[in-house]
Design an enzyme around this catalytic site. Structure first.
Site, PDB file in Angstrom:
ATOM      1  N   GLY A  43     -15.895  71.883 -87.456  1.00  0.00           N
ATOM      2  CA  GLY A  43     -15.451  71.868 -86.065  1.00  0.00           C
ATOM      3  C   GLY A  43     -16.479  72.283 -85.041  1.00  0.00           C
ATOM      4  O   GLY A  43     -16.166  72.364 -83.841  1.00  0.00           O
ATOM      5  N   GLY A  92     -19.459  68.845 -90.331  1.00  0.00           N
ATOM      6  CA  GLY A  92     -19.723  67.410 -90.275  1.00  0.00           C
ATOM      7  C   GLY A  92     -20.676  67.167 -89.120  1.00  0.00           C
ATOM      8  O   GLY A  92     -21.887  67.036 -89.298  1.00  0.00           O
ATOM      9  N   ARG A  93     -20.097  67.160 -87.928  1.00  0.00           N
ATOM     10  CA  ARG A  93     -20.856  66.846 -86.719  1.00  0.00           C
ATOM     11  C   ARG A  93     -22.132  67.686 -86.589  1.00  0.00           C
ATOM     12  O   ARG A  93     -23.194  67.176 -86.229  1.00  0.00           O
ATOM     13  CB  ARG A  93     -19.965  67.105 -85.498  1.00  0.00           C
ATOM     14  CG  ARG A  93     -20.572  66.639 -84.193  1.00  0.00           C
ATOM     15  CD  ARG A  93     -19.719  67.079 -82.983  1.00  0.00           C
ATOM     16  NE  ARG A  93     -18.320  67.068 -83.199  1.00  0.00           N
ATOM     17  CZ  ARG A  93     -17.498  66.055 -82.880  1.00  0.00           C
ATOM     18  NH1 ARG A  93     -17.973  64.981 -82.306  1.00  0.00           N
ATOM     19  NH2 ARG A  93     -16.204  66.133 -83.122  1.00  0.00           N
ATOM     20  N   ARG A 136     -16.181  56.866 -79.279  1.00  0.00           N
ATOM     21  CA  ARG A 136     -15.879  58.208 -78.773  1.00  0.00           C
ATOM     22  C   ARG A 136     -15.630  58.264 -77.253  1.00  0.00           C
ATOM     23  O   ARG A 136     -14.693  58.947 -76.812  1.00  0.00           O
ATOM     24  CB  ARG A 136     -16.965  59.202 -79.185  1.00  0.00           C
ATOM     25  CG  ARG A 136     -17.189  59.272 -80.700  1.00  0.00           C
ATOM     26  CD  ARG A 136     -17.985  60.485 -81.131  1.00  0.00           C
ATOM     27  NE  ARG A 136     -17.236  61.704 -80.937  1.00  0.00           N
ATOM     28  CZ  ARG A 136     -17.412  62.536 -79.933  1.00  0.00           C
ATOM     29  NH1 ARG A 136     -18.342  62.315 -79.038  1.00  0.00           N
ATOM     30  NH2 ARG A 136     -16.667  63.601 -79.833  1.00  0.00           N
ATOM     31  N   CYS A 168     -13.528  42.808 -73.729  1.00  0.00           N
ATOM     32  CA  CYS A 168     -12.672  42.517 -72.580  1.00  0.00           C
ATOM     33  C   CYS A 168     -11.603  43.559 -72.334  1.00  0.00           C
ATOM     34  O   CYS A 168     -10.415  43.251 -72.385  1.00  0.00           O
ATOM     35  CB  CYS A 168     -12.043  41.149 -72.766  1.00  0.00           C
ATOM     36  SG  CYS A 168     -13.288  39.875 -72.733  1.00  0.00           S
ATOM     37  N   GLU A 169     -11.998  44.791 -72.133  1.00  0.00           N
ATOM     38  CA  GLU A 169     -11.054  45.775 -71.608  1.00  0.00           C
ATOM     39  C   GLU A 169     -11.821  46.896 -70.934  1.00  0.00           C
ATOM     40  O   GLU A 169     -12.979  47.156 -71.261  1.00  0.00           O
ATOM     41  CB  GLU A 169     -10.107  46.297 -72.691  1.00  0.00           C
ATOM     42  CG  GLU A 169     -10.731  46.980 -73.873  1.00  0.00           C
ATOM     43  CD  GLU A 169      -9.646  47.558 -74.772  1.00  0.00           C
ATOM     44  OE1 GLU A 169      -9.004  48.528 -74.339  1.00  0.00           O
ATOM     45  OE2 GLU A 169      -9.433  47.031 -75.876  1.00  0.00           O
ATOM     46  N   TYR A 223     -19.668  60.428 -86.196  1.00  0.00           N
ATOM     47  CA  TYR A 223     -18.510  59.696 -85.679  1.00  0.00           C
ATOM     48  C   TYR A 223     -18.926  58.543 -84.760  1.00  0.00           C
ATOM     49  O   TYR A 223     -18.212  58.196 -83.828  1.00  0.00           O
ATOM     50  CB  TYR A 223     -17.525  60.648 -84.974  1.00  0.00           C
ATOM     51  CG  TYR A 223     -17.123  61.813 -85.846  1.00  0.00           C
ATOM     52  CD1 TYR A 223     -16.337  61.617 -86.975  1.00  0.00           C
ATOM     53  CD2 TYR A 223     -17.568  63.117 -85.573  1.00  0.00           C
ATOM     54  CE1 TYR A 223     -15.991  62.680 -87.801  1.00  0.00           C
ATOM     55  CE2 TYR A 223     -17.228  64.189 -86.399  1.00  0.00           C
ATOM     56  CZ  TYR A 223     -16.441  63.950 -87.500  1.00  0.00           C
ATOM     57  OH  TYR A 223     -16.104  65.004 -88.317  1.00  0.00           O
TER      58      TYR A 223
HETATM   59  N1  LLP Z   1     -13.052  69.456 -92.525  1.00  0.00           N
HETATM   60  C1  LLP Z   1     -11.926  68.757 -92.307  1.00  0.00           C
HETATM   61  C2  LLP Z   1     -10.742  68.995 -93.138  1.00  0.00           C
HETATM   62  C3  LLP Z   1     -11.892  67.809 -91.264  1.00  0.00           C
HETATM   63  O1  LLP Z   1     -10.776  67.124 -91.045  1.00  0.00           O
HETATM   64  C4  LLP Z   1     -13.042  67.601 -90.476  1.00  0.00           C
HETATM   65  C5  LLP Z   1     -13.035  66.640 -89.373  1.00  0.00           C
HETATM   66  C6  LLP Z   1     -14.203  68.356 -90.763  1.00  0.00           C
HETATM   67  C7  LLP Z   1     -14.162  69.279 -91.794  1.00  0.00           C
HETATM   68  C8  LLP Z   1     -15.480  68.192 -90.002  1.00  0.00           C
HETATM   69  O2  LLP Z   1     -15.339  68.499 -88.656  1.00  0.00           O
HETATM   70  P1  LLP Z   1     -16.657  68.554 -87.719  1.00  0.00           P
HETATM   71  O3  LLP Z   1     -17.512  69.696 -88.212  1.00  0.00           O
HETATM   72  O4  LLP Z   1     -17.358  67.260 -87.852  1.00  0.00           O
HETATM   73  O5  LLP Z   1     -16.108  68.748 -86.358  1.00  0.00           O
HETATM   74  N2  LLP Z   1     -13.643  61.491 -84.692  1.00  0.00           N
HETATM   75  C9  LLP Z   1     -13.718  62.752 -83.989  1.00  0.00           C
HETATM   76  C10 LLP Z   1     -13.818  63.930 -84.923  1.00  0.00           C
HETATM   77  C11 LLP Z   1     -12.679  64.018 -85.900  1.00  0.00           C
HETATM   78  C12 LLP Z   1     -12.867  65.103 -86.918  1.00  0.00           C
HETATM   79  C13 LLP Z   1     -11.860  64.999 -87.998  1.00  0.00           C
HETATM   80  N3  LLP Z   1     -11.980  66.006 -89.019  1.00  0.00           N
HETATM   81  C14 LLP Z   1     -14.869  62.711 -82.992  1.00  0.00           C
HETATM   82  O6  LLP Z   1     -15.527  61.676 -82.871  1.00  0.00           O
HETATM   83  O7  LLP Z   1     -15.084  63.679 -82.282  1.00  0.00           O
END
Ligand code: LLP
Length: 414
Positions: free
Chosen positions: A243, A274-275, A310, A342-343, A372
């Site tokens: 997160g 992740g991010r 995004r 087209c939106e 993402y």
């Molecule tokens: N762990 C779980 C259980 C998750 O569902 C997620 C992300 C992560 C870890 C990793 O989260 P991060 O560190 O990347 O924030 N598509 C959205 C983000 C959705 C994240 C979903 N779950 C965006 O583009 O911001």
């Protein structure tokens, strides 16, 4: 509840370790739209997390970017992976993650995922609720019956929904009371008791949301974690999820909090970034096609919501600059950066500053798109998904080809 920054954010891009000349070379060789990742930047993020959180197990959230080149790098750096679908499980496996370092989670686990996870002998599973355990249980019993001595069963985490406001965009607030994720603390206790009885309980899992920029949200978990620790003294793992916002996550402050919490409770800490690992290691290169005057100046480029969702979905503001301008916005003019579809939502950025002398053929760099970006790209309007290239130091490689019209047709039966 807080929101992602919406509207103009014309920050100067933190310089990629690769140069603009190298990016221009990539666009020349592979065309646009093109995602480009800088492996040295990913390595730098791994090092930052490791340095700040030396005691934590890091499991990369594959959904952020499942490119095999990145998975290989992260698996060989010793990280684990967090996966939620059969596709992610298979990608992580082929990307070199040892099974014992795989964590299967997510709210929709099904029989195919469960069978493959058991066959691979993954190390950890996070259960979203009791009904998920009911699905796993017969598979576990069957495995024990078939090979009681040799089978390596996973250990289980119970995902808890702490019902808090994580202070992010509503789409990304997974620990909020209305969110579908995890179990109420009461249900989590029932499930944990059953797992403990079966000798399968590893601990508790919280993933409260994504793009979180304040540690306060995580601090809200402290009391619940320590209550659960008291009630389940044999659980040994605390998974605080991922997160961490890009840009602007206070890593040092988070690390101090998370480390102290785990140490005080005598638990091993697991995190699922992740991010944070990949967002800033990637850019989307796009070419200007047309310029249109009017009440709003529109710059139409060859990438849009099918390539980078995004901005349309979360109002996310990615930094944009012309390649070669180094982020300077002198002689700037305000414009929308629009895609080819087209939106109205097919827009990469609203009311941003772009050079007055911008012309068709110019290359633009859309920053912080390593996470993402390609992961959420689609074939909407029969768009062809972009190619992906990586720089490993000075070496440039195409790691995914641009889709072709034939790829679009491949699965159609008549
Ligand atoms: N762990 C779980 C259980 C998750 O569902 C997620 C992300 C992560 C870890 C990793 O989260 P991060 O560190 O990347 O924030 N598509 C959205 C983000 C959705 C994240 C979903 N779950 C965006 O583009 O911001």
């Amino acid at each position: 509840m807080g929101h992602l920054p919406v509207g103009p954010r014309q920050a100067v891009l933190p310089s990629l370790l690769v140069t603009d000349d190298q990016l221009a070379d990539a666009a020349r060789r592979f065309g646009t739209p093109l995602y480009v990742y800088d492996l040295n930047k990913v390595r730098r993020q791994v090092a930052r997390l490791r340095e700040a959180l030396p005691g934590a197990r890091l499991h990369y959230a594959v959904k952020a970017n499942p490119s095999r080149a990145l998975l290989r790098l992260l698996s060989s750096a010793g990280l684990g992976a967090e996966v939620i679908t059969l596709g992610e499980l298979e990608r992580a496996h082929r990307g070199g993650f040892p099974s014992r370092r795989l964590l299967v989670s997510g709210p929709g686990q099904d029989e195919l995922l469960i069978e493959r996870a058991l066959e691979l002998e993954v190390g950890l599973v996070s259960l979203d609720g009791i009904s998920q355990w009911r699905l796993w249980r017969p598979f576990i019993e069957e495995r024990v019956r078939q090979a009681p001595a040799t089978t390596a069963l996973p250990r289980f985490l119970v995902r808890v929904n702490p019902q808090i406001d994580p202070g992010t965009h509503p789409h990304l607030a997974t620990g909020a009371p209305i969110s579908k994720f995890g179990s109420t603390p009461a249900e989590a206790r029932v499930l944990a008791t059953e797992l403990r009885t079966n000798g399968l309980l590893a601990g508790f899992h919280f993933h409260i949301g994504s793009q979180i920029s304040s540690v306060d949200a995580y601090r809200l978990l402290g009391d619940l974690c320590s209550e659960l620790r008291d009630e389940f003294p044999d659980a040994d793992l605390l998974d605080l999820g991922g997160g961490y916002a890009v840009p602007g996550f206070p890593l040092a402050e988070f690390a101090e909090f998370a480390t102290a919490l785990a140490e005080n409770l005598g638990l091993e800490l697991l995190l699922e970034p992740g991010r944070y690992l990949v967002a800033d290691a990637g850019v989307l290169l796009t070419s200007v096609r047309h310029l249109k005057a009017g009440p709003v100046r529109h710059v139409i480029v060859d990438a849009g919501m099918a390539d980078l969702l995004r901005p349309a979905l979360y109002g996310a503001a990615h930094p944009v600059r012309r390649l070669g301008d180094g982020g300077s916005d002198t002689h700037a003019r305000t414009a929308d950066l629009d895609g080819p579809l087209c939106e109205n939502a097919d827009r990469l950025a609203a009311a941003i500053s772009l050079p007055v002398d911008l012309k068709p053929g110019d290359l633009l760099v859309v920053g912080e798109t390593g996470a993402y970006g390609m992961a959420m790209a689609s074939n909407y309007a029969s768009s062809l998904r972009p190619a992906e290239a990586i720089f490993d130091g000075d070496e440039l490689r195409l790691v995914r080809s641009r889709e072709t019209v034939e790829d679009l047709m491949r699965l159609e039966l008549e």
